[in-house]
Design an enzyme around this catalytic site. Structure first.
Site, PDB file in Angstrom:
ATOM      1  N   GLY A  16       0.796  -1.238   0.000  1.00  0.00           N
ATOM      2  CA  GLY A  16       0.000   0.000   0.000  1.00  0.00           C
ATOM      3  C   GLY A  16       0.819   1.274   0.000  1.00  0.00           C
ATOM      4  O   GLY A  16       0.255   2.365   0.109  1.00  0.00           O
ATOM      5  N   SER A  17       2.128   1.164  -0.134  1.00  0.00           N
ATOM      6  CA  SER A  17       2.964   2.372   0.015  1.00  0.00           C
ATOM      7  C   SER A  17       2.973   3.251  -1.223  1.00  0.00           C
ATOM      8  O   SER A  17       3.273   4.442  -1.140  1.00  0.00           O
ATOM      9  CB  SER A  17       4.400   1.971   0.352  1.00  0.00           C
ATOM     10  N   ASN A  91      -2.396  -7.023  -2.821  1.00  0.00           N
ATOM     11  CA  ASN A  91      -1.927  -6.196  -3.940  1.00  0.00           C
ATOM     12  C   ASN A  91      -0.411  -6.250  -4.145  1.00  0.00           C
ATOM     13  O   ASN A  91       0.055  -6.083  -5.271  1.00  0.00           O
ATOM     14  CB  ASN A  91      -2.370  -4.741  -3.696  1.00  0.00           C
ATOM     15  N   SER A 142      -3.388  -9.957 -13.007  1.00  0.00           N
ATOM     16  CA  SER A 142      -2.860  -9.164 -14.133  1.00  0.00           C
ATOM     17  C   SER A 142      -3.368  -9.755 -15.440  1.00  0.00           C
ATOM     18  O   SER A 142      -3.558 -10.978 -15.547  1.00  0.00           O
ATOM     19  CB  SER A 142      -1.325  -9.213 -14.141  1.00  0.00           C
ATOM     20  N   TYR A 155       6.408 -14.158 -13.891  1.00  0.00           N
ATOM     21  CA  TYR A 155       5.340 -13.232 -13.479  1.00  0.00           C
ATOM     22  C   TYR A 155       3.975 -13.746 -13.960  1.00  0.00           C
ATOM     23  O   TYR A 155       3.004 -13.778 -13.194  1.00  0.00           O
ATOM     24  CB  TYR A 155       5.637 -11.843 -14.045  1.00  0.00           C
ATOM     25  N   ILE A 188      -0.787  -0.024 -16.324  1.00  0.00           N
ATOM     26  CA  ILE A 188      -1.101   1.064 -15.399  1.00  0.00           C
ATOM     27  C   ILE A 188       0.199   1.820 -15.088  1.00  0.00           C
ATOM     28  O   ILE A 188       1.233   1.197 -14.834  1.00  0.00           O
ATOM     29  CB  ILE A 188      -1.692   0.496 -14.069  1.00  0.00           C
TER      30      ILE A 188
HETATM   31  P1  NAP Z   1       4.656  -0.892  -7.540  1.00  0.00           P
HETATM   32  O1  NAP Z   1       4.409   0.546  -7.813  1.00  0.00           O
HETATM   33  O2  NAP Z   1       5.994  -1.469  -7.830  1.00  0.00           O
HETATM   34  O3  NAP Z   1       4.249  -1.181  -6.002  1.00  0.00           O
HETATM   35  C1  NAP Z   1       4.434  -2.461  -5.466  1.00  0.00           C
HETATM   36  C2  NAP Z   1       4.025  -2.439  -4.006  1.00  0.00           C
HETATM   37  O4  NAP Z   1       4.275  -3.757  -3.448  1.00  0.00           O
HETATM   38  C3  NAP Z   1       4.834  -1.457  -3.186  1.00  0.00           C
HETATM   39  O5  NAP Z   1       4.023  -0.899  -2.187  1.00  0.00           O
HETATM   40  C4  NAP Z   1       5.904  -2.346  -2.563  1.00  0.00           C
HETATM   41  O6  NAP Z   1       6.396  -1.740  -1.394  1.00  0.00           O
HETATM   42  C5  NAP Z   1       5.086  -3.623  -2.283  1.00  0.00           C
HETATM   43  N1  NAP Z   1       5.910  -4.802  -2.098  1.00  0.00           N
HETATM   44  C6  NAP Z   1       6.763  -5.378  -2.983  1.00  0.00           C
HETATM   45  N2  NAP Z   1       7.374  -6.433  -2.419  1.00  0.00           N
HETATM   46  C7  NAP Z   1       6.897  -6.542  -1.159  1.00  0.00           C
HETATM   47  C8  NAP Z   1       7.148  -7.417  -0.072  1.00  0.00           C
HETATM   48  N3  NAP Z   1       8.034  -8.423  -0.183  1.00  0.00           N
HETATM   49  N4  NAP Z   1       6.486  -7.241   1.099  1.00  0.00           N
HETATM   50  C9  NAP Z   1       5.600  -6.218   1.223  1.00  0.00           C
HETATM   51  N5  NAP Z   1       5.324  -5.347   0.226  1.00  0.00           N
HETATM   52  C10 NAP Z   1       5.969  -5.500  -0.938  1.00  0.00           C
HETATM   53  O7  NAP Z   1       3.642  -1.794  -8.351  1.00  0.00           O
HETATM   54  P2  NAP Z   1       2.141  -1.535  -8.876  1.00  0.00           P
HETATM   55  O8  NAP Z   1       2.227  -1.294 -10.329  1.00  0.00           O
HETATM   56  O9  NAP Z   1       1.408  -0.584  -8.010  1.00  0.00           O
HETATM   57  O10 NAP Z   1       1.554  -3.014  -8.709  1.00  0.00           O
HETATM   58  C11 NAP Z   1       0.656  -3.385  -7.670  1.00  0.00           C
HETATM   59  C12 NAP Z   1       0.069  -4.737  -8.032  1.00  0.00           C
HETATM   60  O11 NAP Z   1      -0.598  -4.631  -9.289  1.00  0.00           O
HETATM   61  C13 NAP Z   1       1.115  -5.846  -8.209  1.00  0.00           C
HETATM   62  O12 NAP Z   1       0.622  -7.073  -7.713  1.00  0.00           O
HETATM   63  C14 NAP Z   1       1.284  -5.921  -9.720  1.00  0.00           C
HETATM   64  O13 NAP Z   1       1.767  -7.194 -10.136  1.00  0.00           O
HETATM   65  C15 NAP Z   1      -0.144  -5.645 -10.167  1.00  0.00           C
HETATM   66  N6  NAP Z   1      -0.263  -5.180 -11.554  1.00  0.00           N
HETATM   67  C16 NAP Z   1       0.307  -3.995 -11.938  1.00  0.00           C
HETATM   68  C17 NAP Z   1       0.145  -3.589 -13.267  1.00  0.00           C
HETATM   69  C18 NAP Z   1       0.733  -2.296 -13.778  1.00  0.00           C
HETATM   70  O14 NAP Z   1       0.589  -2.039 -15.007  1.00  0.00           O
HETATM   71  N7  NAP Z   1       1.332  -1.455 -12.943  1.00  0.00           N
HETATM   72  C19 NAP Z   1      -0.579  -4.380 -14.167  1.00  0.00           C
HETATM   73  C20 NAP Z   1      -1.137  -5.569 -13.730  1.00  0.00           C
HETATM   74  C21 NAP Z   1      -0.982  -5.946 -12.406  1.00  0.00           C
HETATM   75  P3  NAP Z   1       7.911  -1.941  -0.877  1.00  0.00           P
HETATM   76  O15 NAP Z   1       8.785  -2.062  -2.095  1.00  0.00           O
HETATM   77  O16 NAP Z   1       8.189  -0.775  -0.019  1.00  0.00           O
HETATM   78  O17 NAP Z   1       7.844  -3.193  -0.079  1.00  0.00           O
END
Ligand code: NAP
Length: 247
Positions: A16-17, A91, A142, A155, A188
């Site tokens: 959620g960060s 998430n 995804s 992935y 996204i």
């Molecule tokens: P992001 O900006 O990279 O954020 C990922 C989040 O996950 C951050 O808050 C990160 O915080 C946390 N995280 C990663 N590893 C972790 C761990 N070991 N323990 C606790 N927290 C952890 O990614 P996003 O694009 O928002 O993606 C969020 C979700 O949507 C993911 O599951 C991703 O696969 C999915 N998704 C994204 C897209 C896209 O286009 N962006 C598309 C399809 C699906 P810290 O690094 O501080 O731990």
């Protein structure tokens, strides 16, 4: 018109960060929920933004959910503090692109630990709590887990796993009043996609019917709907939030 009101509900949001998880936390807070937010780190500015309107409704539980024990401890902490859990949003996720033949064992393991094993652990722990009151679980899958993509073997497998987890958990938990759904975002704009570079971005944009990338808020709106009573008769579904990338 029914307005989404989550007052009195306790929600746990992983990752959620920033990015999509941060947008989800903001939406749930705005709807009145108390949000327990997990990630490994969070910027002070992000905490300040979340706490701006209802400081007592934001609780941080920082830690690495790739460790099975930390996932279980996270839910134990929610129980000791609030004695209930109404909403779980799985998430947190990572993406480490690599072509076949170049994927390291470490990347496979890390991708599965965070993207797939941690939702399984959290659902196990959360289901026990939710069985008392009913609840809603939303997993962030995804489009890549449904359709595949080059350079995304691990992935895609982890997110296809999330789809299976969603359907299996929905079948098992429906009699207990716990709904389990997933969203499948397309492309996204977040830190995750920024790291993919311009060529992937341009190629992705060409495949999107609505002609633009999605925003974290647009995914968060779909998650908010699935968490809420407006989706009270919906379970086991995978809702694509991809601007028409796949129709
Ligand atoms: P992001 O900006 O990279 O954020 C990922 C989040 O996950 C951050 O808050 C990160 O915080 C946390 N995280 C990663 N590893 C972790 C761990 N070991 N323990 C606790 N927290 C952890 O990614 P996003 O694009 O928002 O993606 C969020 C979700 O949507 C993911 O599951 C991703 O696969 C999915 N998704 C994204 C897209 C896209 O286009 N962006 C598309 C399809 C699906 P810290 O690094 O501080 O731990």
């Amino acid at each position: 018109m029914m307005i989404i009101d989550l007052s009195g509900r306790i929600a746990l949001v992983t990752g959620g960060s920033r990015g999509i998880g941060f947008a989800i936390a903001r939406r749930l807070l705005a709807a009145g929920a108390t949000v327990v937010l997990n990630s490994r780190h969070i910027d002070d500015s992000a905490v300040a933004e979340l706490r701006a309107t209802a400081p007592e409704q934001v609780h941080l539980e920082l830690g690495d959910i790739a460790q099975p024990e930390s996932a279980r401890q996270l839910v134990r902490n929610v129980f000791s503090r609030y004695k209930r859990l109404d909403i779980l949003v799985n998430n947190a996720g990572i993406m480490r692109p690599a072509m076949i033949g170049m994927i390291s064992d470490e990347d496979v393991q890390a991708t599965f630990d965070i993207n797939l094993t941690s939702p399984i652990q959290l659902i196990q722990a959360a289901a026990r709590l939710m069985a008392r009151t009913g609840g809603s679980i939303v997993n962030v899958a995804s489009v890549v887990g449904l359709e595949g993509a080059p350079g995304q073997l691990a992935y895609a497998a982890s997110k296809a796993g999330v789809v299976g987890v969603t359907r299996a958990a929905a079948k098992e938990l429906a009699p207990k009043g716990v709904r389990v759904n997933a969203v499948a975002p397309g492309y996204i704009e977040t830190d995750m996609t920024q790291h993919l570079g311009d060529a992937v971005r341009d190629q992705s944009l060409q495949s999107i019917g609505l002609g633009r990338a999605g925003s974290p808020d647009e995914v968060a709106d779909a998650v908010l709907f699935l968490c809420s009573d407006m989706a009270r008769y919906i379970t086991g579904q995978i809702l694509r939030v991809d601007g028409g990338m796949v129709i």
